[in-house]
Design an enzyme around this catalytic site. Structure first.
Site, PDB file in Angstrom:
ATOM      1  N   THR A   1      25.909  66.793   7.435  1.00  0.00           N
ATOM      2  CA  THR A   1      25.982  66.600   8.873  1.00  0.00           C
ATOM      3  C   THR A   1      26.669  67.976   9.184  1.00  0.00           C
ATOM      4  OG1 THR A   1      25.082  63.853   9.805  1.00  0.00           O
ATOM      5  CG2 THR A   1      26.950  65.960  10.738  1.00  0.00           C
TER       6      THR A   1
ATOM      7  N   ARG B   1      22.437  65.314  22.050  1.00  0.00           N
ATOM      8  CA  ARG B   1      21.893  64.163  20.655  1.00  0.00           C
ATOM      9  C   ARG B   1      20.302  64.587  20.923  1.00  0.00           C
ATOM     10  NH1 ARG B   1      22.507  61.683  16.314  1.00  0.00           N
ATOM     11  NH2 ARG B   1      22.010  59.767  16.302  1.00  0.00           N
TER      12      ARG B   1
ATOM     13  N   GLU C   1      15.993  62.892  13.267  1.00  0.00           N
ATOM     14  CA  GLU C   1      17.067  61.970  13.865  1.00  0.00           C
ATOM     15  C   GLU C   1      16.011  60.313  14.082  1.00  0.00           C
ATOM     16  OE1 GLU C   1      20.681  62.258  13.176  1.00  0.00           O
ATOM     17  OE2 GLU C   1      20.043  64.064  13.453  1.00  0.00           O
TER      18      GLU C   1
ATOM     19  N   ASN D   1      20.250  65.461  10.430  1.00  0.00           N
ATOM     20  CA  ASN D   1      20.449  63.888   9.710  1.00  0.00           C
ATOM     21  C   ASN D   1      20.503  63.943   8.568  1.00  0.00           C
ATOM     22  OD1 ASN D   1      20.551  61.311  10.101  1.00  0.00           O
ATOM     23  ND2 ASN D   1      18.263  61.146  10.808  1.00  0.00           N
TER      24      ASN D   1
ATOM     25  N   SER E   1      24.334  57.016  17.182  1.00  0.00           N
ATOM     26  CA  SER E   1      24.783  58.010  16.251  1.00  0.00           C
ATOM     27  C   SER E   1      26.464  57.408  16.037  1.00  0.00           C
ATOM     28  CB  SER E   1      24.579  59.181  16.754  1.00  0.00           C
ATOM     29  OG  SER E   1      25.708  60.517  16.116  1.00  0.00           O
TER      30      SER E   1
ATOM     31  N   ASP F   1      17.612  57.182  13.253  1.00  0.00           N
ATOM     32  CA  ASP F   1      18.888  56.377  13.565  1.00  0.00           C
ATOM     33  C   ASP F   1      18.595  55.763  14.218  1.00  0.00           C
ATOM     34  OD1 ASP F   1      21.296  57.630  11.625  1.00  0.00           O
ATOM     35  OD2 ASP F   1      21.659  59.016  13.314  1.00  0.00           O
TER      36      ASP F   1
ATOM     37  N   GLY G   1      29.059  62.473   7.951  1.00  0.00           N
ATOM     38  CA  GLY G   1      29.011  61.183   6.562  1.00  0.00           C
ATOM     39  C   GLY G   1      28.297  59.961   7.109  1.00  0.00           C
ATOM     40  N   GLY G   2      27.649  60.165   8.690  1.00  0.00           N
ATOM     41  CA  GLY G   2      26.875  59.395   9.261  1.00  0.00           C
ATOM     42  C   GLY G   2      27.739  57.930   8.864  1.00  0.00           C
TER      43      GLY G   2
HETATM   44  O1  DON Z   1      23.685  60.509  14.183  1.00  0.00           O
HETATM   45  C1  DON Z   1      24.350  60.002  12.805  1.00  0.00           C
HETATM   46  O2  DON Z   1      25.411  59.372  12.961  1.00  0.00           O
HETATM   47  C2  DON Z   1      23.812  60.405  11.998  1.00  0.00           C
HETATM   48  N1  DON Z   1      22.370  60.844  12.335  1.00  0.00           N
HETATM   49  C3  DON Z   1      24.599  61.636  11.186  1.00  0.00           C
HETATM   50  C4  DON Z   1      24.395  62.006   9.398  1.00  0.00           C
HETATM   51  C5  DON Z   1      25.238  62.387   8.415  1.00  0.00           C
HETATM   52  O3  DON Z   1      25.945  62.402   9.275  1.00  0.00           O
HETATM   53  C6  DON Z   1      24.951  63.085   7.483  1.00  0.00           C
HETATM   54  N2  DON Z   1      25.541  63.404   6.766  1.00  0.00           N
HETATM   55  N3  DON Z   1      26.305  63.393   5.948  1.00  0.00           N
END
Ligand code: DON
Length: 573
Positions: free
Chosen positions: A381, A105, A420, A401, A452, A423, A473-474
């Protein structure tokens, strides 16, 4: 050994892999390899170039880690919205019957401060943590790839980098990966390349090819201490960024113990802090098992099923906001948060009929939580899953991100930097781009990793890999991984059917909002839940795209998500 392989593509597209100088097939008759456990190896990747790179490396006798590193570097070239060397991520590995987890990360620069995204009044400055150099954390991908390759790789470092260098130098036929919205980050990337990345046309990245060649020749030190580091720091100086030479030189990927959850006859290995993914998956799996009598009367994806799940998710996201952050900086009470006693108590709070009011939802170990509105942005992502013939597996999720990250391309080096830093909780209680809030556990601090949700996951049964999966998908990542895990391993749906099942998501805030793929449910589901007080919103954000491999007996079955545009699988005999 006789290799027969084939590539299955989900969609028709114009794709010509110009792997100049890298096509070739080595043997895998090396005496150090034990006899294969499986009939074939398999990969599920977000694009056909990644799948082709894995296939090539596996045919050359590489294992799942060699293939994973090759895919990681390849997607940095062919999927610039998310694949990267300027970002970071997590890889869960199952090797010779043991689980491992490498955390690569991004970290906050040494000069970062808790108030760096706030104005003089203490209010969050819109988009400062998303656009431009201040949004970028110190990248971890190159360090992570090298660490995992040094520990487990069979092929040489230059062999696993070769496909990526080939795609960057000779080019690849671009396809349309992006959402219709053109973000500032995507425009910056297009401008840097003179608008040359156009669907159906050959796209070459000679600077990136040179950067990757230097990494191939000199290892990760090139990125963190060499010419690439110089170019990155010069870029920071031109654009008022914070990443320094010392930040790069001090960056280290970290081996951590994966979260391991024994559940339903399987062991699920997934992401520990600084991800909230393993925490979330573990809480959901266990709470669901403690609510077995209620779920017995709630068929999969019925209104009652969604209600019970959303009630559980309210509690999970209350805990996430309060207790989750980088465990190197904040003592995350993981064992309590995942203990049977605690989760039995939390499960008992679930109201079986109507949503519990927000004011009554508290993090389970104390302290209250501010309310906040949601957010809308569609980010990117990417994930890939690989199983080799020896039964080893790689589950990798990495990211910039947001799509195309901060939009900052390192001049002369040809790669994008992440955003990032968004986050982190820029201010306690104020939501980030995924609409999730955080506390001091996830405040900005120098050298800290932002929280994350990425959840690269491997489930095993009796010590053998059963399912490898993950998704972008965050904050929707771990609720989606959970759904596919449960659909396949508890409800016993074939993996392809599980992929096609409708998805839903709730995250405490916005209050009572359930996102769901409305058209895939009977209308009565939406009506029933609306009548109980839920606010039903069509669509699950974050660009879900589960890439998975299920192993049944001695055969791996790779699948891509019907939601993804360009996913590709390959089975290598
Ligand atoms: O680390 C994380 O959870 C986010 N930065 C991930 C970003 C993400 O999944 C964007 N995608 N659709």
């Amino acid at each position: 050994m006789n290799h027969v392989s084939f590539l299955l593509r989900r969609r028709t597209f114009v794709a010509v892999a110009l792997l100049a100088g890298v096509v070739g097939c080595g043997g895998s008759d090396d005496p150090q390899y034990p006899p294969p456990l499986l009939k074939a190896a398999a990969v599920s990747a977000p694009d056909p170039f990644g799948a082709a790179a894995a296939k090539l490396i596996l045919e050359q006798g590489g294992n799942a880690v060699d293939a994973g590193v090759a895919v990681g570097f390849t997607l940095a070239v062919t999927l610039p919205s998310a694949g990267n060397i300027g970002g970071g991520g997590f890889m869960t590995v199952y090797m010779d019957g043991k689980p491992y987890f490498i955390d690569y990360r991004e970290k906050a620069p040494g000069a970062a401060t808790p108030t760096m995204y706030l104005d003089a009044n203490g209010d969050v400055i819109p988009r400062l943590s998303l656009d431009g150099s201040l949004a970028a954390g110190v990248p971890g991908t190159v360090a992570g790839m090298q660490a995992v390759h040094q520990k487990f790789g069979k092929l040489s470092w230059s062999q696993v980098l070769a496909p990526a260098i080939g795609y960057a130098r000779a080019g690849f036929m671009a396809y349309n990966t992006a959402s219709p919205t053109t973000t500032a980050s995507r425009s910056n990337f297009n401008n840097y390349f003179g608008g040359k990345m156009v669907a159906g046309q050959l796209f070459k990245q000679p600077e990136l090819a040179n950067t990757l060649q230097r990494i191939s020749d000199n290892g990760a030190d090139e990125f963190y201490k060499g010419q690439t580091a110089d170019l990155l720091v010069a870029q920071m100086q031109r654009t008022q960024g914070l990443i320094s030479k010392a930040d790069l030189a001090n960056y280290q990927a970290v081996w951590r113990d994966p979260v391991a959850i024994d559940w339903n006859g399987y062991t699920v290995y997934t992401a520990p802090p600084p991800s909230s993914g393993g925490f979330g998956i573990g809480q959901l799996l266990k709470m669901k098992s403690f609510l077995a009598p209620q779920f017995a009367n709630a068929p999969l994806n019925s209104a009652q099923y969604l209600h019970l799940m959303a009630e559980m998710e309210k509690r999970v996201f209350a805990d996430r906001a309060q207790y989750l952050g980088d465990s190197d900086f904040f003592s995350v009470p993981m064992s309590t948060l995942l203990s049977d006693d605690y989760l039995r108590r939390r499960a008992a709070e679930v109201n079986p009929l109507v949503p519990t009011p927000l004011a009554q939802i508290q993090p389970g170990l104390g302290t209250d939580l501010p309310a906040a509105p949601g957010a809308t942005e569609k980010p990117q992502t990417t994930h890939f899953s690989i199983v080799d013939k020896w039964g080893n597996a790689v589950s990798n999720t990495y990211t910039l991100n947001g799509g195309y990250g901060s939009g900052i391309v390192v001049e002369g080096a040809g790669f994008l930097l992440n955003n990032e830093m968004d986050d982190f909780a820029a201010k306690p209680g104020v939501p980030n781009q995924f609409g999730v809030v955080g506390s001091d556990a996830n405040s900005v601090q120098p050298n800290k990793r932002p929280l994350s949700s990425m959840s690269p996951t491997i489930a095993t049964q009796n010590g053998k890999v059963a399912l490898v999966l993950g998704t972008p998908g965050g904050s929707r990542i771990f609720t989606s991984v959970y759904q596919v895990l449960v659909d396949v391993l508890e409800y016993k749906l074939p993996i392809a059917e599980a992929q096609a099942q409708p998805r839903f998501h709730h995250q405490l805030l916005p209050d009572n909002v359930i996102e769901y793929e409305a058209s895939k449910y009977p209308a009565s589901v939406g009506t029933d839940l609306t009548n109980r007080g839920w606010i039903m919103k069509d669509g699950v954000g974050g660009g879900l795209n589960i890439e998975a491999v299920q192993v049944i007996g001695d055969m791996p079955y790779p699948v891509t998500d019907p939601r993804g545009k360009n996913g590709a699988v390959s089975v290598i005999y």
